[in-house]
Design an enzyme around this catalytic site. Structure first.
Site, short mmCIF file in Angstrom:
data_model
loop_
_atom_site.label_atom_id
_atom_site.label_comp_id
_atom_site.label_asym_id
_atom_site.label_seq_id
_atom_site.Cartn_x
_atom_site.Cartn_y
_atom_site.Cartn_z
CG ASP A 158 -12.47 -38.03 4.14
OD1 ASP A 158 -13.72 -37.95 4.33
OD2 ASP A 158 -11.77 -38.82 4.79
CG ASP A 169 -13.94 -37.01 9.46
OD1 ASP A 169 -13.88 -36.12 10.33
OD2 ASP A 169 -13.87 -38.22 9.72
CE1 TYR A 221 -10.61 -37.09 9.20
CE2 TYR A 221 -10.15 -36.82 6.87
CZ TYR A 221 -10.77 -37.50 7.89
OH TYR A 221 -11.54 -38.60 7.62
#
Length: 321
Positions: free
Chosen positions: A87, A85, A304
């Site tokens: 982040d 992901d 996301y």
């Protein structure tokens, strides 16, 4: 090797060369931050010592067998491309994976990072064509946050638990206190919940009355008329005003205002706004809302959901079904 992480094999163009790809996954973080075993004895470790104590990384989910799984898959691989992901948490997991496969893949030129915000064909292809390198600074920020959470949470949890166990206050001395948990996030959140609960519990409803006359124009119902006063909290006055209005069957339009109103398209939702809207409009709990959002994300319907931004990536096609 891992029962939770299947492996998919397929052919793919990688920088102009047809390659054999093997894709697998992890289950959240590979490692978690903890104290050495010697510091787990509450009786022999003072709370203040925890702030300067060393921490260690331990396997997060041993039953998932992620470490042997990653080692086995990396043994026959020439390169690694990290699709975690996008982040800080995802960046941290990238470096956790790299720490495991280092003995098999250590050359920085063979390590790539894919940046994407949605699971759509266009977004995935764009990420594959614009590979970057993992960001160590973002990963270090997560390590620092994890260490702070651990030290603050454990030290205050131990202090509060031991303090109230010894307390002679009549409010707690007859309570069998096993643990009082403290967390940098959960404790302020608990304060907000208690404050909101007290506000609701102490609220005293006050009745009010509203005049809502309806009007017809050329036989067409044009709906209810707006009362500029809004609400009336005095019942006798409200009834008197109602009787005055009921004496008239017609009305006169004294002024017409024509306004141009521009409605901007809705902006994307960051995580906090997503949870707020899901709660206020749909009655969803935060846990349920995030579960639904993650399902929509993995199905390619939304970008996301765990994000602080309300902007869409330039490559995200809002018109594609």
């Amino acid at each position: 090797v891992s029962p939770n992480c299947p492996v998919l094999d397929f052919s793919c163009q990688f920088r102009g060369t047809l390659c054999q790809m093997r894709m697998t996954s992890v289950v959240g973080h590979v490692f978690t931050t903890d104290f050495p075993e010697a510091l787990n004895d509450w009786g022999h470790t003072d709370e203040e010592e925890l702030f300067s104590a060393d921490t260690i990384k331990v396997e997060a989910t041993k039953r998932a067998k992620l470490i042997p799984h990653l080692l086995e898959e990396s043994r026959s691989s020439d390169m690694i491309c990290l699709w975690l992901d996008c982040d800080r948490e995802g960046e941290n997991i990238c470096f956790e994976v790299l720490s495991v496969v280092y003995r098999n893949i250590s050359d920085p030129e063979r390590i790539f990072r894919a940046k994407f915000s949605a699971l759509t064909p266009l977004e995935i292809q764009n990420a594959l064509n614009t590979l970057t390198r993992p960001n160590k600074a973002d990963s270090d920020a997560v390590d620092a946050r994890q260490e702070l959470d651990l030290k603050v949470g454990c030290s205050f949890t131990r202090f509060l638990t031991k303090y109230f166990r010894k307390s002679q206050s009549p409010q707690v001395k007859n309570i069998d206190i096993k643990l009082i948990s403290y967390g940098p996030c959960q404790t302020p959140t608990l304060h907000f919940c208690v404050a909101r609960h007290n506000l609701i519990r102490n609220f005293v409803p006050e009745p009010y009355w509203v005049l809502e006359p309806r009007a017809m124009y050329n036989g067409v119902d044009i709906g209810g008329l707006y009362w500029s006063r809004g609400r009336c909290f005095d019942k006798p006055i409200a009834h008197e005003l109602r009787q005055k209005v009921q004496r008239f069957n017609t009305g006169t339009i004294t002024n017409v205002d024509i306004l141009d109103k521009y409605v901007s398209p809705p902006v994307g939702l960051n995580t906090v706004e997503l949870l707020r809207v899901a709660s206020s409009r749909l009655g969803m709990s935060p846990h349920h809302a995030m579960h639904i959002a993650e399902d929509l994300y993995t199905s390619g319907f939304i970008s996301y959901p765990r994000t602080e931004s309300s902007k869409y990536a330039p490559s995200f096609d809002l018109t594609e079904p």
